[in-house]
Design a protein around this motif. Structure first.
Motif, PDB file in Angstrom:
ATOM      1  N   UNK A 143     -17.814  21.244  -7.286  1.00  0.00           N
ATOM      2  CA  UNK A 143     -19.003  21.309  -6.139  1.00  0.00           C
ATOM      3  C   UNK A 143     -18.955  20.098  -5.695  1.00  0.00           C
ATOM      4  N   UNK A 144     -18.479  19.726  -4.242  1.00  0.00           N
ATOM      5  CA  UNK A 144     -18.821  18.593  -3.572  1.00  0.00           C
ATOM      6  C   UNK A 144     -19.493  18.830  -2.176  1.00  0.00           C
ATOM      7  N   UNK A 145     -20.271  17.738  -1.888  1.00  0.00           N
ATOM      8  CA  UNK A 145     -20.950  17.976  -0.453  1.00  0.00           C
ATOM      9  C   UNK A 145     -20.127  17.546   0.569  1.00  0.00           C
ATOM     10  N   UNK A 146     -19.015  16.511   0.252  1.00  0.00           N
ATOM     11  CA  UNK A 146     -18.162  16.065   1.556  1.00  0.00           C
ATOM     12  C   UNK A 146     -17.110  17.211   2.170  1.00  0.00           C
ATOM     13  N   UNK A 147     -17.244  17.391   3.311  1.00  0.00           N
ATOM     14  CA  UNK A 147     -16.324  18.158   3.984  1.00  0.00           C
ATOM     15  C   UNK A 147     -15.165  17.597   4.819  1.00  0.00           C
ATOM     16  N   UNK A 196     -18.763  11.762  -9.006  1.00  0.00           N
ATOM     17  CA  UNK A 196     -18.388  10.548  -8.028  1.00  0.00           C
ATOM     18  C   UNK A 196     -16.941  10.523  -7.872  1.00  0.00           C
ATOM     19  N   UNK A 197     -16.337  10.791  -8.861  1.00  0.00           N
ATOM     20  CA  UNK A 197     -14.739  11.210  -8.859  1.00  0.00           C
ATOM     21  C   UNK A 197     -14.336  11.981  -7.822  1.00  0.00           C
ATOM     22  N   UNK A 202     -12.102  14.443  -2.709  1.00  0.00           N
ATOM     23  CA  UNK A 202     -12.430  15.411  -1.696  1.00  0.00           C
ATOM     24  C   UNK A 202     -12.440  14.848  -0.243  1.00  0.00           C
ATOM     25  N   UNK A 203     -12.378  13.654  -0.147  1.00  0.00           N
ATOM     26  CA  UNK A 203     -12.633  13.002   1.082  1.00  0.00           C
ATOM     27  C   UNK A 203     -11.425  12.229   1.725  1.00  0.00           C
ATOM     28  N   UNK A 204     -10.390  12.786   1.396  1.00  0.00           N
ATOM     29  CA  UNK A 204      -8.847  12.388   1.828  1.00  0.00           C
ATOM     30  C   UNK A 204      -8.048  13.499   1.953  1.00  0.00           C
ATOM     31  N   UNK A 205      -7.377  13.436   2.887  1.00  0.00           N
ATOM     32  CA  UNK A 205      -6.254  14.738   3.008  1.00  0.00           C
ATOM     33  C   UNK A 205      -5.403  14.548   2.118  1.00  0.00           C
ATOM     34  N   UNK A 225      -5.945  20.172  -5.162  1.00  0.00           N
ATOM     35  CA  UNK A 225      -5.762  21.314  -4.328  1.00  0.00           C
ATOM     36  C   UNK A 225      -7.076  22.282  -4.315  1.00  0.00           C
ATOM     37  N   UNK A 226      -7.811  22.128  -5.233  1.00  0.00           N
ATOM     38  CA  UNK A 226      -8.972  23.049  -5.211  1.00  0.00           C
ATOM     39  C   UNK A 226      -9.977  22.352  -4.142  1.00  0.00           C
TER      40      UNK A 226
END
Length: 287
Positions: A143-147, A196-197, A202-205, A225-226
């Motif tokens: 679960x992450x907030x960043x999209x 945090x990790x 998740x913030x990088x392509x 990937x996930x």
């Protein structure tokens, strides 16, 4: 399913203590696969007569070593002729970790053992067939907030010390050459919380994943990937064969100059439970 009714598990899954989800991930996948079995956490030899299968995830992890690596425990296993399934996660034969070879010598005194090796060179040394995959469990939710994703490459992980010499070489090589898409190197030294990790990852392509201590795909590949990132995975020729399903979804390179970023993200619907089914793991244990 159902051959093993009560399974003992040596697999610490306290995420706050270990700083990753590897153990929790195996616990979830094993419970999904052996869905008709009950599980008990093993902390002493006195529990062994209660079970009909012992599963050890990472025999090198010190809290696990403190349980299994003693003569009384192993003698009890052998007296009961108890089946032991061992998922090896760390590289065994390495000058950086000489004590791991000692652990392996002790492991091999277990009579009724099925061992899945993490490192492909270790597997070759032992003449083994089975290798361990570190896929995510179907029940593992990241679960992450960043999209939003930066059109950048990130390395996020460990890169200090002699055990990471070849990883350092790859990072230095790539970062020293100008590219249209920049590389950001973030050496964590295990100081980030797991959440945090995930947020940073998740913030990088693109996620650069050079090889570290061993020849295997690590958990970061599957996490990336996930989270919708494209892994840039360093491989050996042997890895291209052993991990053919997973590597269809990543940008793969043997030499860093071969990295080609012309690949779009594709979701990988392949999980640890699927690998267990593919292996027909229960049949292997009963053979």
């Amino acid at each position: 399913m159902g051959t093993f009714t009560k399974i003992g598990l040596l697999c610490l899954d306290d995420q706050e203590e270990v700083g990753h989800i590897n153990f929790d991930n195996f616990r979830k996948a094993l419970k999904n696969y052996f869905k008709d079995s009950s599980f008990i956490d093993i902390i002493s030899k006195e529990q062994l007569p209660e079970i009909d299968l012992l599963i050890i995830v990472d025999e090198h992890f010190i809290p696990h070593v403190n349980v299994w690596k003693n003569d009384d425990f192993i003698n009890t296993l052998n007296e009961l002729n108890l089946k032991v399934l061992l998922f090896n996660i760390e590289k065994i034969f390495s000058s950086q970790f000489p004590w791991n070879a000692d652990h392996q010598r002790k492991v091999e005194t277990i009579n009724n053992l099925t061992q899945l090796f993490g490192d492909l060179e270790d597997r070759k040394i032992k003449g083994a067939i089975l290798n361990k995959h570190g896929l995510l469990s179907k029940s593992q939710k990241l679960k992450v907030e960043n999209t939003e994703k930066k059109n950048s490459i990130v390395f996020l992980g460990q890169a200090e010390g002699p055990q990471y010499h070849r990883r350092q070489q790859i990072l230095n090589y790539i970062s020293s050459r100008s590219t249209k898409i920049p590389l950001e190197i973030k050496v964590t030294n295990r100081k980030l919380t797991y959440q945090e990790y995930l947020e940073i990852l998740s913030s990088y392509k693109y996620v650069l994943n050079p090889l570290g201590c061993g020849d295997f795909i690590n958990l970061r590949f599957y996490e990336a990937l996930e989270l919708g990132c494209i892994p840039i995975q360093q491989v050996t020729p042997e890895m291209l064969e052993a991990y053919s399903k997973e590597l269809e979804y990543s940008i793969n390179f043997i030499h860093p100059e071969d990295i080609n970023l012309k690949k779009e993200y594709k979701y990988m619907d392949y999980y640890l439970e699927d690998y267990f089914e593919e292996l027909n793991l229960e049949s292997i244990l009963n053979s």
